[in-house]
Design a protein around this motif. Structure first.
Motif, PDB file in Angstrom:
ATOM      1  N   GLN A   1       0.821  -1.196   0.000  1.00 21.47           N
ATOM      2  CA  GLN A   1       0.000   0.000   0.000  1.00 21.47           C
ATOM      3  C   GLN A   1       0.863   1.258   0.000  1.00 21.47           C
ATOM      4  O   GLN A   1       2.055   1.226   0.297  1.00 21.47           O
ATOM      5  N   VAL A   2       0.231   2.387  -0.338  1.00 25.10           N
ATOM      6  CA  VAL A   2       0.913   3.675  -0.346  1.00 25.10           C
ATOM      7  C   VAL A   2       0.788   4.365   1.004  1.00 25.10           C
ATOM      8  O   VAL A   2       1.765   4.897   1.535  1.00 25.10           O
ATOM      9  N   GLN A   3      -0.400   4.370   1.580  1.00 25.65           N
ATOM     10  CA  GLN A   3      -0.653   5.023   2.860  1.00 25.65           C
ATOM     11  C   GLN A   3      -1.449   4.089   3.754  1.00 25.65           C
ATOM     12  O   GLN A   3      -2.254   3.287   3.268  1.00 25.65           O
ATOM     13  N   VAL A   4      -1.234   4.232   5.053  1.00 25.52           N
ATOM     14  CA  VAL A   4      -1.967   3.472   6.066  1.00 25.52           C
ATOM     15  C   VAL A   4      -2.601   4.470   7.023  1.00 25.52           C
ATOM     16  O   VAL A   4      -1.914   5.348   7.570  1.00 25.52           O
ATOM     17  N   ILE A   5      -3.909   4.358   7.206  1.00 20.83           N
ATOM     18  CA  ILE A   5      -4.651   5.226   8.119  1.00 20.83           C
ATOM     19  C   ILE A   5      -5.200   4.355   9.235  1.00 20.83           C
ATOM     20  O   ILE A   5      -5.864   3.344   8.978  1.00 20.83           O
ATOM     21  N   LYS A   6      -4.935   4.757  10.470  1.00 22.07           N
ATOM     22  CA  LYS A   6      -5.392   3.996  11.624  1.00 22.07           C
ATOM     23  C   LYS A   6      -6.615   4.673  12.232  1.00 22.07           C
ATOM     24  O   LYS A   6      -6.659   5.899  12.390  1.00 22.07           O
ATOM     25  N   THR A   7      -7.605   3.880  12.535  1.00 22.79           N
ATOM     26  CA  THR A   7      -8.815   4.375  13.202  1.00 22.79           C
ATOM     27  C   THR A   7      -8.684   4.116  14.697  1.00 22.79           C
ATOM     28  O   THR A   7      -8.362   3.003  15.124  1.00 22.79           O
ATOM     29  N   ARG A   8      -8.937   5.163  15.465  1.00 22.39           N
ATOM     30  CA  ARG A   8      -8.773   5.091  16.907  1.00 22.39           C
ATOM     31  C   ARG A   8     -10.095   5.359  17.610  1.00 22.39           C
ATOM     32  O   ARG A   8     -10.899   6.192  17.169  1.00 22.39           O
ATOM     33  N   ALA A   9     -10.287   4.652  18.707  1.00 20.71           N
ATOM     34  CA  ALA A   9     -11.458   4.882  19.547  1.00 20.71           C
ATOM     35  C   ALA A   9     -11.195   6.079  20.467  1.00 20.71           C
ATOM     36  O   ALA A   9     -10.157   6.744  20.376  1.00 20.71           O
ATOM     37  N   GLN A  10     -12.118   6.323  21.375  1.00 20.68           N
ATOM     38  CA  GLN A  10     -11.998   7.508  22.217  1.00 20.68           C
ATOM     39  C   GLN A  10     -10.823   7.396  23.181  1.00 20.68           C
ATOM     40  O   GLN A  10     -10.148   8.373  23.463  1.00 20.68           O
ATOM     41  N   GLY A  11     -10.515   6.231  23.658  1.00 14.84           N
ATOM     42  CA  GLY A  11      -9.406   6.069  24.584  1.00 14.84           C
ATOM     43  C   GLY A  11      -8.076   5.848  23.911  1.00 14.84           C
ATOM     44  O   GLY A  11      -7.082   5.545  24.596  1.00 14.84           O
ATOM     45  N   GLY A  12      -8.016   5.985  22.590  1.00 16.28           N
ATOM     46  CA  GLY A  12      -6.784   5.763  21.873  1.00 16.28           C
ATOM     47  C   GLY A  12      -6.581   4.333  21.435  1.00 16.28           C
ATOM     48  O   GLY A  12      -5.566   4.025  20.790  1.00 16.28           O
ATOM     49  N   LEU A  13      -7.493   3.452  21.793  1.00 15.09           N
ATOM     50  CA  LEU A  13      -7.371   2.065  21.377  1.00 15.09           C
ATOM     51  C   LEU A  13      -7.815   1.900  19.930  1.00 15.09           C
ATOM     52  O   LEU A  13      -8.391   2.805  19.320  1.00 15.09           O
ATOM     53  N   ARG A  14      -7.567   0.716  19.418  1.00 15.89           N
ATOM     54  CA  ARG A  14      -7.900   0.450  18.024  1.00 15.89           C
ATOM     55  C   ARG A  14      -9.380   0.153  17.867  1.00 15.89           C
ATOM     56  O   ARG A  14      -9.978  -0.541  18.699  1.00 15.89           O
ATOM     57  N   THR A  15      -9.953   0.689  16.800  1.00 15.86           N
ATOM     58  CA  THR A  15     -11.326   0.375  16.433  1.00 15.86           C
ATOM     59  C   THR A  15     -11.363   0.060  14.946  1.00 15.86           C
ATOM     60  O   THR A  15     -10.482   0.479  14.187  1.00 15.86           O
ATOM     61  N   ASN A  16     -12.353  -0.682  14.537  1.00 15.69           N
ATOM     62  CA  ASN A  16     -12.441  -1.133  13.150  1.00 15.69           C
ATOM     63  C   ASN A  16     -13.388  -0.249  12.346  1.00 15.69           C
ATOM     64  O   ASN A  16     -14.396   0.242  12.872  1.00 15.69           O
TER      65      ASN A  16
END
Length: 656
Positions: free
Chosen positions: A320-335
């Motif tokens: 891939q060219v770019q990776v975007i991470k989705t974060r929950a309110q506490g900074g944890l990972r969300t899908n």
């Protein structure tokens, strides 16, 4: 125009100018100077010595100015121009000329209050410049009349537009066509940007291609394949040029197919044992959504259950060219359950499982979000669809919490409106805008207390329900309003795809298919024969054992009657047929064209002639009849007795 000539043998200034009398407002001294200059110029030789240098220069300037003013007068059509014209300008003379050319000025001069009222239409067209002032009372009266006329026209136009083009009439649902994909739920639906084809994917791993120009009223797909083997098809989308299809399935690798279904690219899979998802080359979990770039034909976006969005560029890229991470309110990972680009590709929006909507600006780093709305939907329920309007100022989201919300990107903290009681069972249920952004369309899954699932149309201005269309006795999953065809395609949970169109407002698409009659095949009569096994029967009544179709075909091939073998060429007579000629061209010519009868070369020619002697003597035909009258009687020598010696005995070898 004839200009004066200046020649330098003798200084001569030949100006074609008639002598004029001095006018009242002219300077007499200047006239005398001009006369003296003309006299000096007309006098032959010696004129150059009599005039001083300044006088000669002044004279040449006057001549050049006269020539220029004369040329401008002819071009512009005015009486005087330049310095001398200003001296002889008379205002009374100009007014008299104006009165002659425009007699209407006298009337305006005599009665200036009726100046604007008495002008004719032709005079108004000739006037160039600002019109004369109008009294304030008349001006206010005319403006009020014009405003009232415009208001009445606008009101009538609005009424007509509301009557003729109301929101309910804009929906193309007067006619309906049904296409059968299979027996399972159709989770994905995509249309070609040109409106020529439609692709659909279902939970039974199949992907069908529909061509409107090649289908008939039977509405059957021309190709069916399984691009991702044993994985359900979750999302499909055509590229902006329509030559590639993005396939999002239940595995971690997205695929790109060409227009005919042949694979062009398969995204690589990441390393699932690396905790940092930005260090892997691809997704490591099931894909949830994907979309193409709005105007870049080689760039697309994917979302998966590994908590990342990935941007892919080119058909030969291995990562891939770019990776975007989705974060929950506490900074944890969300899908991310859904993702999409806006119309000008400046924003990327994602609907997450924790109920939040997150956007990123593509012109900046994908570290922090541009907009983030926590609690946009119920936590734990997937945001199954997130779509931008065509104008790009509004955003619509559909969730499994039985709601659909409309957002304004300029005021993104609170939704503009929330529609409830929209039951949804599938995590791919979507919503879409109408091509003019005045309607928002979504479907519902079939509740327990209903017999038919409906398709809802809501207004984006007053947020009221405009229309409700019953679709099927199953769930409504995908909805596609094609902007070019102006047709609605709805996929259902029982494997059917319904197309709604208007006979007058819709073009091409399904209208091309319904007018073509289905060509039926000729029925084939098949007679089934039951086999009776008789092991001890007589050979006459015994049935042959059933053989394989290949052996039967080989046996029938050897039979010249069953295989309909053509007659073989022959060299001699056989089977009642006679060979008319040999195997070569020369033998054919000799036997058929050269000789009518066969000649035996081994026969004695004398015997061949003598066998016709008796017939010729008895029935003469050629020679005897011709000489019958003149032919003398033939006298032959008599035969001598045997004891009489021969007159001349031939010599023999014994005598020698």
């Amino acid at each position: 125009m004839q200009r004066g000539k200046i020649s330098f043998g003798k200084i001569q200034l030949n100006v074609n100018k008639a002598p004029s009398e001095p006018k009242a407002n002219e300077n007499p001294g200047e006239n005398e100077r001009e006369e003296s200059s003309q006299a000096g110029s007309s006098s032959g030789g010696g004129g150059f010595k009599k005039m001083d240098k300044q006088q000669m220069i002044r004279q040449i300037e006057d001549v050049a100015e006269d020539l220029e003013s004369q040329h401008l007068k002819e071009v512009m059509g005015i009486s005087g121009f330049g310095r001398k014209a200003a001296k002889v300008f008379d205002i009374n003379e100009q007014i008299e000329k104006a009165r002659i050319t425009r007699p209407g000025l006298d009337r305006n001069k005599e009665d200036p209050t009726q100046k604007a009222d008495e002008k004719t239409e032709e005079e108004e067209e000739d006037v160039i410049g600002p019109l004369p002032p109008v009294p304030a009372e008349e001006k206010n009266k005319s403006t009020k009349d014009d405003a009232s006329k415009e208001d009445s026209d606008d009101d009538s136009d609005d009424d007509d537009s509301d009557d003729e083009q109301s929101l309910a009439k804009r929906i193309p649902y007067t006619h309906e066509v049904q296409m059968q994909h299979g027996s399972r739920a159709v989770l994905a639906l995509a249309g070609d940007p040109s409106g020529a084809r439609l692709v659909s994917g279902s939970i039974d791993y199949d992907m069908c291609f529909w061509d409107f120009a090649g289908m008939d009223s039977g509405m059957r797909s021309f190709r069916q394949l399984q691009p991702c083997e044993n994985h359900p098809i979750r999302s499909l989308q055509y590229s902006v040029t329509g030559d590639m299809i993005l396939v999002i399935s239940g595995n971690a690798q997205a695929k790109v197919l060409d227009r005919d279904g042949f694979e062009k690219l398969e995204c690589c899979k990441g390393d699932q044992y690396i905790s940092d998802m930005s260090r892997t080359k691809g997704h490591v979990a099931q894909l949830t959504s994907g979309c193409w770039h709005p105007f870049n034909r080689e760039q697309f976006l994917t979302a998966a259950l590994d908590g990342t969005l990935r941007i892919w560029q080119g058909l030969k890229a291995k990562e891939q060219v770019q990776v975007i991470k989705t974060r929950a309110q506490g900074g944890l990972r969300t899908n991310a359950a859904s993702c999409n680009f806006n119309r000008d590709a400046t924003l990327i929006a994602a609907g997450c499982v924790d109920g939040s909507i997150q956007t990123w600006d593509t012109r900046k780093m994908f570290v922090n979000t541009t907009h983030c709305v926590r609690g946009a939907h119920q936590k734990g329920s997937e945001i199954t669809s997130i779509v931008f309007s065509y104008m790009g100022q509004q955003l619509a989201t559909r969730s499994n919490d039985e709601t659909m919300k409309l957002w304004d990107l300029r005021q993104f903290k609170q939704p503009l409106h929330t529609w409830t009681n929209l039951f949804s069972r599938y995590d791919t249920t979507d919503c879409c805008f109408s091509p003019d952004d005045r309607l928002l369309v979504t479907g519902e899954s079939l509740p327990k207390d209903q017999t038919e699932a409906n398709l809802y149309f809501y207004s984006t201005r007053n947020y009221e329900e405009v229309q409700r269309i019953p679709v099927s006795n199953s769930h409504v999953v995908k909805t596609l309003w094609h902007p070019k065809l102006n047709q609605l395609f709805v996929s259902c949970g029982n494997g059917t795809i319904k197309c709604y169109y208007d006979e007058h407002r819709s073009i091409r698409g399904a209208k091309l298919c319904v007018v073509k009659s289905h060509r039926k095949r000729q029925p084939m009569e098949m007679v089934g024969v039951s086999q009776i096994i008789t092991p001890h029967a007589l050979p006459l009544f015994r049935q042959e054992k059933s053989r394989s179709s290949r052996k039967k075909m080989e046996k029938a091939r050897m039979d010249p009657v069953k295989s309909k073998r053509p007659d073989l060429p022959i060299t001699s007579g056989q089977g009642g047929r006679v060979a008319s000629s040999g195997g070569t061209l020369s033998s054919y010519v000799i036997r058929n064209l050269g000789l009518s009868k066969r000649v035996d070369d081994d026969q004695d020619p004398r015997e061949a002639i003598l066998k016709y002697a008796k017939d010729a003597a008895e029935n003469p035909y050629w020679i005897a009849p011709a000489y019958k009258q003149t032919q003398p009687k033939a006298i032959f020598s008599e035969k001598l007795p045997a004891d009489e010696p021969v007159t001349k005995k031939p010599k023999t070898e014994a005598d020698k």
